[in-house]
Design an enzyme around this catalytic site. Structure first.
Site, PDB file in Angstrom:
ATOM      1  N   LYS A   1     -17.264 -13.447   8.517  1.00 33.30           N
ATOM      2  CA  LYS A   1     -16.761 -12.457   7.559  1.00 33.30           C
ATOM      3  C   LYS A   1     -16.575 -13.151   6.209  1.00 33.30           C
ATOM      4  O   LYS A   1     -15.501 -13.688   5.916  1.00 33.30           O
ATOM      5  CB  LYS A   1     -15.440 -11.879   8.072  1.00 33.30           C
ATOM      6  CG  LYS A   1     -14.749 -10.949   7.083  1.00 33.30           C
ATOM      7  CD  LYS A   1     -13.652 -10.149   7.750  1.00 33.30           C
ATOM      8  CE  LYS A   1     -12.836  -9.381   6.737  1.00 33.30           C
ATOM      9  NZ  LYS A   1     -12.033  -8.319   7.336  1.00 33.30           N
TER      10      LYS A   1
ATOM     11  N   LYS B   1      -9.366 -12.339  14.378  1.00 33.88           N
ATOM     12  CA  LYS B   1      -9.680 -12.663  12.986  1.00 33.88           C
ATOM     13  C   LYS B   1      -8.733 -13.743  12.475  1.00 33.88           C
ATOM     14  O   LYS B   1      -7.540 -13.736  12.811  1.00 33.88           O
ATOM     15  CB  LYS B   1      -9.546 -11.414  12.123  1.00 33.88           C
ATOM     16  CG  LYS B   1      -9.562 -11.720  10.634  1.00 33.88           C
ATOM     17  CD  LYS B   1      -9.206 -10.527   9.789  1.00 33.88           C
ATOM     18  CE  LYS B   1      -8.164 -10.918   8.766  1.00 33.88           C
ATOM     19  NZ  LYS B   1      -7.944  -9.887   7.746  1.00 33.88           N
TER      20      LYS B   1
ATOM     21  N   TYR C   1      -3.132 -11.177   2.691  1.00 31.91           N
ATOM     22  CA  TYR C   1      -3.350 -10.071   3.633  1.00 31.91           C
ATOM     23  C   TYR C   1      -2.294 -10.068   4.718  1.00 31.91           C
ATOM     24  O   TYR C   1      -1.901 -11.103   5.183  1.00 31.91           O
ATOM     25  CB  TYR C   1      -4.747 -10.197   4.277  1.00 31.91           C
ATOM     26  CG  TYR C   1      -5.370  -8.871   4.510  1.00 31.91           C
ATOM     27  CD1 TYR C   1      -5.323  -8.271   5.760  1.00 31.91           C
ATOM     28  CD2 TYR C   1      -5.989  -8.188   3.482  1.00 31.91           C
ATOM     29  CE1 TYR C   1      -5.893  -7.037   5.973  1.00 31.91           C
ATOM     30  CE2 TYR C   1      -6.563  -6.954   3.687  1.00 31.91           C
ATOM     31  CZ  TYR C   1      -6.502  -6.383   4.941  1.00 31.91           C
ATOM     32  OH  TYR C   1      -7.065  -5.162   5.136  1.00 31.91           O
TER      33      TYR C   1
ATOM     34  N   GLU D   1     -12.620 -16.736   3.079  1.00 29.40           N
ATOM     35  CA  GLU D   1     -12.673 -15.894   1.868  1.00 29.40           C
ATOM     36  C   GLU D   1     -12.628 -16.766   0.619  1.00 29.40           C
ATOM     37  O   GLU D   1     -11.796 -17.667   0.507  1.00 29.40           O
ATOM     38  CB  GLU D   1     -11.490 -14.910   1.835  1.00 29.40           C
ATOM     39  CG  GLU D   1     -11.464 -14.121   0.513  1.00 29.40           C
ATOM     40  CD  GLU D   1     -10.571 -12.891   0.498  1.00 29.40           C
ATOM     41  OE1 GLU D   1      -9.846 -12.662   1.489  1.00 29.40           O
ATOM     42  OE2 GLU D   1     -10.597 -12.173  -0.512  1.00 29.40           O
TER      43      GLU D   1
ATOM     44  N   ARG E   1       0.841  -1.212   0.000  1.00 28.24           N
ATOM     45  CA  ARG E   1       0.000   0.000   0.000  1.00 28.24           C
ATOM     46  C   ARG E   1       0.871   1.255   0.000  1.00 28.24           C
ATOM     47  O   ARG E   1       0.587   2.223  -0.690  1.00 28.24           O
ATOM     48  CB  ARG E   1      -0.908   0.057   1.238  1.00 28.24           C
ATOM     49  CG  ARG E   1      -1.694  -1.151   1.485  1.00 28.24           C
ATOM     50  CD  ARG E   1      -2.845  -1.281   0.466  1.00 28.24           C
ATOM     51  NE  ARG E   1      -3.320  -2.637   0.486  1.00 28.24           N
ATOM     52  CZ  ARG E   1      -4.065  -3.149   1.442  1.00 28.24           C
ATOM     53  NH1 ARG E   1      -4.463  -2.384   2.432  1.00 28.24           N
ATOM     54  NH2 ARG E   1      -4.431  -4.393   1.408  1.00 28.24           N
TER      55      ARG E   1
ATOM     56  N   ARG F   1      -9.363  -2.760   2.073  1.00 25.14           N
ATOM     57  CA  ARG F   1      -9.085  -1.902   0.916  1.00 25.14           C
ATOM     58  C   ARG F   1     -10.194  -0.878   0.648  1.00 25.14           C
ATOM     59  O   ARG F   1      -9.921   0.284   0.377  1.00 25.14           O
ATOM     60  CB  ARG F   1      -8.865  -2.783  -0.323  1.00 25.14           C
ATOM     61  CG  ARG F   1      -7.523  -3.463  -0.339  1.00 25.14           C
ATOM     62  CD  ARG F   1      -7.473  -4.596  -1.333  1.00 25.14           C
ATOM     63  NE  ARG F   1      -8.144  -5.797  -0.855  1.00 25.14           N
ATOM     64  CZ  ARG F   1      -8.255  -6.929  -1.534  1.00 25.14           C
ATOM     65  NH1 ARG F   1      -7.737  -7.010  -2.740  1.00 25.14           N
ATOM     66  NH2 ARG F   1      -8.866  -7.974  -1.022  1.00 25.14           N
TER      67      ARG F   1
ATOM     68  N   SER G   1     -14.166  -6.751   1.507  1.00 26.58           N
ATOM     69  CA  SER G   1     -14.415  -6.083   0.225  1.00 26.58           C
ATOM     70  C   SER G   1     -13.739  -6.808  -0.932  1.00 26.58           C
ATOM     71  O   SER G   1     -14.175  -6.666  -2.090  1.00 26.58           O
ATOM     72  CB  SER G   1     -13.998  -4.607   0.269  1.00 26.58           C
ATOM     73  OG  SER G   1     -12.633  -4.431   0.546  1.00 26.58           O
ATOM     74  N   GLY G   2     -12.699  -7.565  -0.663  1.00 23.70           N
ATOM     75  CA  GLY G   2     -12.198  -8.544  -1.621  1.00 23.70           C
ATOM     76  C   GLY G   2     -11.660  -8.045  -2.952  1.00 23.70           C
ATOM     77  O   GLY G   2     -11.421  -8.849  -3.837  1.00 23.70           O
ATOM     78  N   GLY G   3     -11.481  -6.747  -3.108  1.00 25.38           N
ATOM     79  CA  GLY G   3     -10.974  -6.246  -4.381  1.00 25.38           C
ATOM     80  C   GLY G   3     -12.014  -5.439  -5.150  1.00 25.38           C
ATOM     81  O   GLY G   3     -11.729  -4.919  -6.231  1.00 25.38           O
TER      82      GLY G   3
HETATM   83  P1  13P Z   1     -10.468  -6.396   2.088  1.00 26.32           P
HETATM   84  O1  13P Z   1     -11.735  -5.670   2.494  1.00 26.32           O
HETATM   85  O2  13P Z   1      -9.419  -5.501   1.540  1.00 26.32           O
HETATM   86  O3  13P Z   1     -10.759  -7.609   1.275  1.00 26.32           O
HETATM   87  O4  13P Z   1      -9.799  -6.940   3.429  1.00 26.32           O
HETATM   88  C1  13P Z   1     -10.522  -7.343   4.502  1.00 26.32           C
HETATM   89  C2  13P Z   1      -9.753  -8.303   5.309  1.00 26.32           C
HETATM   90  O5  13P Z   1      -9.598  -8.145   6.492  1.00 26.32           O
HETATM   91  C3  13P Z   1      -9.194  -9.479   4.647  1.00 26.32           C
HETATM   92  O6  13P Z   1      -8.775 -10.390   5.578  1.00 26.32           O
END
Ligand code: 13P
Length: 362
Positions: A230, A146, A362, A190, A37, A306, A272-274
């Site tokens: 999540k 998390k 991440y 995810e 970033r 993100r 948000s995943g991209g």
């Molecule tokens: P994003 O919202 O950028 O996908 O990240 C959230 C997150 O904590 C991923 O583990």
């Protein structure tokens, strides 16, 4: 049982994180990830810059109106803040807590290749010593945790049954372990956006994954009322030629979740995943619109990394704290409204660049 002493506290923390009109700020980028970033804004990845950036987040007035909790990386959990004038401030965790924002901590130690899995499949590490680490994080002020398990969809058989079962089991072992130390587990299976699969394919894979996850959580005796989910939103692969509308994402996501997630889970906080900042807000808004039709039992909020920080980082640029905070607040407001199904497209500033990164870690 170790878990029994914490049941009420876990439920209270989960309820606080699930406050209406709010969500989480995922600021738990590992040192390597925050470096990517910073590289995008030409900033060196050193401790001083990471401290300055996380201090910006923690000192953002008004953030608590839309953000109920913040996920931190271990370094930040024990870091002192720096004031805008460069002098030392209170611990970063204290700044968040004073605002009523609950601090949480990333406890997984990242993913590794899954022996016996298909090419590119991974399992999530960090169970060894987790109870001791969780107890220490609790002492340091964290109240939730998390763990991010990652699955991919591909035409050549991913995810394999092995990957689905291993990642579900890891999430369940983690969730049980941290609950015994007083931390609310965020269960994050995810499903990456990488690939050209359509939304119907994502939906059927995600149903399988979530069914397997909740079966494993049940077997491990996880206290669901003191846990949060999540997931990724149910959408098409990034390279799919037929990209769904936000309303389609809303309908498919609510259908997937209502088939698989127990009503005892207080909140579902999406990653948000991209997705771009605006798309993430629009999809969350549509999810809440679709959920209202079927009276979904859970709070449907966000836990964005993100999509909450992209324009904040750009406007900050390493030195302009108030510009960064204004950008952060704008996206926090947008997503707070979207969590109520009350977001108007384009009503808050955003950076509309795609945030998709292939094979994101991440
Ligand atoms: P994003 O919202 O950028 O996908 O990240 C959230 C997150 O904590 C991923 O583990």
């Amino acid at each position: 049982m170790a878990l029994d002493q914490f049941r009420d506290d876990l439920e209270a923390t989960a309820a606080a994180l699930a406050a209406p009109g709010s969500g989480l700020l995922a600021a738990d980028e590992s040192t390597g990830t925050i470096g990517k970033r910073f590289a995008a804004i030409d900033l060196e990845n050193n401790e001083a810059n990471r401290r300055a950036y996380r201090s910006l987040l923690a000192s953002c007035d008004g953030l608590e109106q839309h953000i109920s909790g913040v996920i931190l990386y271990e370094e930040t959990l024990v870091q002192t803040s720096v004031n805008a004038d460069g002098s030392d401030g209170p611990p970063i965790v204290q700044l968040f807590r004073e605002r009523g924002i609950v601090p949480g901590i990333k406890v997984d130690l990242g993913v590794e290749p899954l022996a016996g899995g298909l090419a590119g499949e991974t399992w999530c590490t960090g169970l060894r010593g987790l109870a001791e680490r969780a107890a220490r994080y609790y002492e340091q002020g964290a109240r939730f945790a998390k763990w991010r398990a990652v699955l991919r969809i591909s035409g050549d058989g991913c995810p394999s049954e092995l990957a689905v079962r291993e990642n579900a089991w890891g999430l369940a072992r983690y969730a049980r372990t941290v609950q015994e130390q007083g931390l609310v587990p965020i269960v994050e299976p995810e499903i990456l956006m990488d690939g050209d699969h359509d939304i119907a394919t994502t939906a059927s894979v995600q149903e399988w994954v979530l069914r397997t996850v909740y079966e494993a959580l049940g077997l491990n005796g996880v206290h669901l009322e003191g846990s949060l989910l999540k997931p990724s939103m149910t959408t098409a692969g990034a390279d799919c030629p037929q990209q769904p509308s936000a309303d389609e994402v809303g309908e498919f996501t609510v259908r997937t979740l209502s088939r698989t997630v127990p009503a005892a889970v207080p909140a579902i906080l999406f990653l948000s995943g991209g997705l771009s900042e605006e798309d993430a807000s629009l999809c969350l808004n549509a999810i809440n619109g679709a959920a209202a039709l079927g009276a979904a039992p859970w709070h449907l909020g966000f836990s964005f990394g993100r999509a909450l920080q992209h324009s904040c980082l750009k406007h900050w640029g390493g030195h302009d704290r108030s510009a960064g905070q204004a950008a952060l607040l704008a996206r926090a407001r947008a997503n707070g409204a979207a969590s109520r199904g009350a977001y108007t497209a384009g009503s808050e500033p955003s950076d509309d660049s795609s945030l998709f990164v292939a094979n994101y870690s991440y």
